[in-house]
Every structure is written in structure tokens, then in C-alpha cells.
Design a protein around this motif. Sequence first.
Motif, PDB file in Angstrom:
ATOM      1  N   ALA A  26     -79.432 -86.128  21.254  1.00 59.45           N
ATOM      2  CA  ALA A  26     -80.104 -84.978  20.638  1.00 59.45           C
ATOM      3  C   ALA A  26     -79.960 -85.019  19.128  1.00 59.45           C
ATOM      4  N   ILE A  27     -80.821 -84.251  18.460  1.00 58.66           N
ATOM      5  CA  ILE A  27     -80.640 -83.985  17.025  1.00 58.66           C
ATOM      6  C   ILE A  27     -80.655 -82.467  16.829  1.00 58.66           C
ATOM      7  N   ILE A  28     -79.996 -82.048  15.770  1.00 58.03           N
ATOM      8  CA  ILE A  28     -80.036 -80.644  15.362  1.00 58.03           C
ATOM      9  C   ILE A  28     -80.882 -80.564  14.099  1.00 58.03           C
ATOM     10  N   ILE A  29     -81.842 -79.652  14.070  1.00 60.30           N
ATOM     11  CA  ILE A  29     -82.646 -79.429  12.871  1.00 60.30           C
ATOM     12  C   ILE A  29     -82.258 -78.094  12.253  1.00 60.30           C
ATOM     13  N   ASP A  30     -81.876 -78.119  10.988  1.00 57.98           N
ATOM     14  CA  ASP A  30     -81.629 -76.921  10.167  1.00 57.98           C
ATOM     15  C   ASP A  30     -80.590 -75.958  10.737  1.00 57.98           C
ATOM     16  N   PRO A  31     -79.337 -76.414  10.908  1.00 56.96           N
ATOM     17  CA  PRO A  31     -78.292 -75.474  11.326  1.00 56.96           C
ATOM     18  C   PRO A  31     -77.883 -74.575  10.159  1.00 56.96           C
ATOM     19  N   SER A  32     -77.854 -73.290  10.392  1.00 55.13           N
ATOM     20  CA  SER A  32     -77.382 -72.409   9.315  1.00 55.13           C
ATOM     21  C   SER A  32     -76.403 -71.385   9.868  1.00 55.13           C
ATOM     22  N   ASN A  46     -74.633 -80.816  28.001  1.00 56.90           N
ATOM     23  CA  ASN A  46     -73.883 -82.068  27.882  1.00 56.90           C
ATOM     24  C   ASN A  46     -74.578 -83.052  26.938  1.00 56.90           C
ATOM     25  N   LEU A  47     -74.970 -82.555  25.745  1.00 57.35           N
ATOM     26  CA  LEU A  47     -75.747 -83.359  24.803  1.00 57.35           C
ATOM     27  C   LEU A  47     -74.842 -84.152  23.866  1.00 57.35           C
ATOM     28  N   LYS A  48     -75.323 -85.318  23.482  1.00 57.97           N
ATOM     29  CA  LYS A  48     -74.657 -86.138  22.476  1.00 57.97           C
ATOM     30  C   LYS A  48     -75.487 -86.039  21.199  1.00 57.97           C
ATOM     31  N   VAL A  49     -74.979 -85.318  20.220  1.00 55.52           N
ATOM     32  CA  VAL A  49     -75.748 -85.117  18.985  1.00 55.52           C
ATOM     33  C   VAL A  49     -75.638 -86.352  18.107  1.00 55.52           C
ATOM     34  N   LYS A  50     -76.796 -86.941  17.824  1.00 55.95           N
ATOM     35  CA  LYS A  50     -76.811 -88.183  17.041  1.00 55.95           C
ATOM     36  C   LYS A  50     -76.932 -87.903  15.545  1.00 55.95           C
ATOM     37  N   TYR A  51     -77.767 -86.905  15.190  1.00 58.57           N
ATOM     38  CA  TYR A  51     -77.994 -86.592  13.777  1.00 58.57           C
ATOM     39  C   TYR A  51     -78.146 -85.085  13.571  1.00 58.57           C
ATOM     40  N   ILE A  52     -77.843 -84.663  12.352  1.00 61.19           N
ATOM     41  CA  ILE A  52     -78.228 -83.338  11.855  1.00 61.19           C
ATOM     42  C   ILE A  52     -79.301 -83.591  10.808  1.00 61.19           C
ATOM     43  N   ALA A  67     -70.055 -77.666   9.122  1.00 62.13           N
ATOM     44  CA  ALA A  67     -69.370 -77.287  10.370  1.00 62.13           C
ATOM     45  C   ALA A  67     -69.920 -78.075  11.555  1.00 62.13           C
ATOM     46  N   MET A  68     -71.248 -78.245  11.609  1.00 63.94           N
ATOM     47  CA  MET A  68     -71.835 -78.966  12.740  1.00 63.94           C
ATOM     48  C   MET A  68     -71.559 -80.468  12.647  1.00 63.94           C
ATOM     49  N   ALA A  69     -71.520 -80.982  11.428  1.00 64.27           N
ATOM     50  CA  ALA A  69     -71.185 -82.401  11.255  1.00 64.27           C
ATOM     51  C   ALA A  69     -69.755 -82.665  11.726  1.00 64.27           C
ATOM     52  N   LYS A  70     -68.894 -81.699  11.448  1.00 62.29           N
ATOM     53  CA  LYS A  70     -67.489 -81.828  11.851  1.00 62.29           C
ATOM     54  C   LYS A  70     -67.348 -81.745  13.371  1.00 62.29           C
ATOM     55  N   SER A  71     -68.028 -80.770  13.970  1.00 63.14           N
ATOM     56  CA  SER A  71     -67.850 -80.559  15.415  1.00 63.14           C
ATOM     57  C   SER A  71     -68.574 -81.621  16.253  1.00 63.14           C
ATOM     58  N   THR A  72     -69.665 -82.190  15.720  1.00 60.06           N
ATOM     59  CA  THR A  72     -70.418 -83.189  16.502  1.00 60.06           C
ATOM     60  C   THR A  72     -70.155 -84.618  16.027  1.00 60.06           C
ATOM     61  N   LYS A  73     -69.481 -84.753  14.881  1.00 62.20           N
ATOM     62  CA  LYS A  73     -69.223 -86.061  14.258  1.00 62.20           C
ATOM     63  C   LYS A  73     -70.535 -86.820  14.011  1.00 62.20           C
ATOM     64  N   SER A  74     -71.537 -86.077  13.563  1.00 60.66           N
ATOM     65  CA  SER A  74     -72.865 -86.656  13.344  1.00 60.66           C
ATOM     66  C   SER A  74     -73.193 -86.729  11.860  1.00 60.66           C
ATOM     67  N   PRO A  75     -73.893 -87.787  11.436  1.00 55.61           N
ATOM     68  CA  PRO A  75     -74.334 -87.873  10.037  1.00 55.61           C
ATOM     69  C   PRO A  75     -75.483 -86.904   9.751  1.00 55.61           C
ATOM     70  N   ILE A  76     -75.598 -86.515   8.485  1.00 49.05           N
ATOM     71  CA  ILE A  76     -76.635 -85.591   8.024  1.00 49.05           C
ATOM     72  C   ILE A  76     -77.770 -86.380   7.389  1.00 49.05           C
TER      73      ILE A  76
END
Length: 202
Positions: A26-32, A46-52, A67-76
Amino acid sequence: MKVHQIQVGNMQNFSYIIEDEDTGDAIIIDPSWDLVELEMIIKRNNLKVKYIVNTHHHFDHTLGNEAMAKSTKSPIIQHEFSELPHDISVKDGDFIEFGNSKLKVLHTPGHSKDSICLIGDGKIFSGDTLFVGNCGRIDLPGGSAQDLYHSLFDVLYSLDDNLVLYSGHNYGPSEVSTIGQEKVTNHVMQKRTEQQFIDMMG
């Protein structure tokens, strides 16, 4: 490609989790704001977040990055013109791939210099370039009515009418629309000259 559309904060922002249903990537778009809700969706499915991914640098679309980069360990991921901290820069025509899904990057400046739209699987995530029934404002630093005119009419207007539109804010009469619907009903998408558009935008 499954879309989780979440309205967050008091500015009627939309955050998105885009799920590749084949793989659970998955990807996350625009977390605020309301990050707990995003984390619940990630956990529940049960998603594996690949990118923000940020559609542009404004705080109401990027506040939750760290915060989301930290919790998902995903690059921005942001457009190369963004001046905010990010791990991966993209430009017009690049693809963001996750699982078996991919979204193409369209550079659509006007609301800001680094504004992008993401397009794929019959969907367009338009950030603040185009709303249901309106478009993003141009009176913030880096905004340009001239740039926005070309983004709307040279880029978005020529896209497939059936593309489902997911924008950056819940400002319109519905939460989603289509490019074709906006060409008919959205006053900013009515054909006019560049100068007429600039005059209309004030």
C-alpha cells in the motif's frame, strides 16, 4: 487497487490509503491528522506500506509524514520541486509502484510549484489541483493562475472522462466525481482563454 478515503482534521482534508489487493502492499497519500484512523486501517487490512506520497508540500497534507514514516518505516515521496524533507523525488511521467499496482505522476503546478496528480487503474488523485466543483487557490506562495490554467487544460482536460476523481479536500457536493463530470459541472473546467481564467481567479 482499493481506495481507503479518510476525511481528517478540521479543514476537510482527505488522506488516502491505496491498497494493492493482490499483495497487500500500500501507499499513504497526504497523511496529516487523525493518524490513529490510518493506522487502524493498515492494521485491520494487514497492509505493508511501501511509500508515503505527498501531492504537494502544504502543512495540511504533510503534517503526519514524520509520524507515519516512523510507524511504517516507509520513505517519503514528493515532487522534485518540494523544499520539505523527503526521501525520494519524482518528476512528471515517473511511476510509483507498489505490489502489482502503479500510479503515474503528473506534474500539475498552479496551487503550488510542486503539485502533482497521481493516475492509474481508472483513478486520479488530484490533491489541491482539482476539487469536486472547484480548484485549489492560487494566492499562497508559489501559486500561479497561469500555471494552474495549463495544468487544468493542457493536462487534466485531455484525460479519460471516466477517470474517478479523488481530491485533496471534501469541498464539493460529493466525495468523489469523474473527470467527465467535472468538465460538465465544474466552473473552473469550462473552456476559456488563459487571460479569462487569470481574471476569474483574481
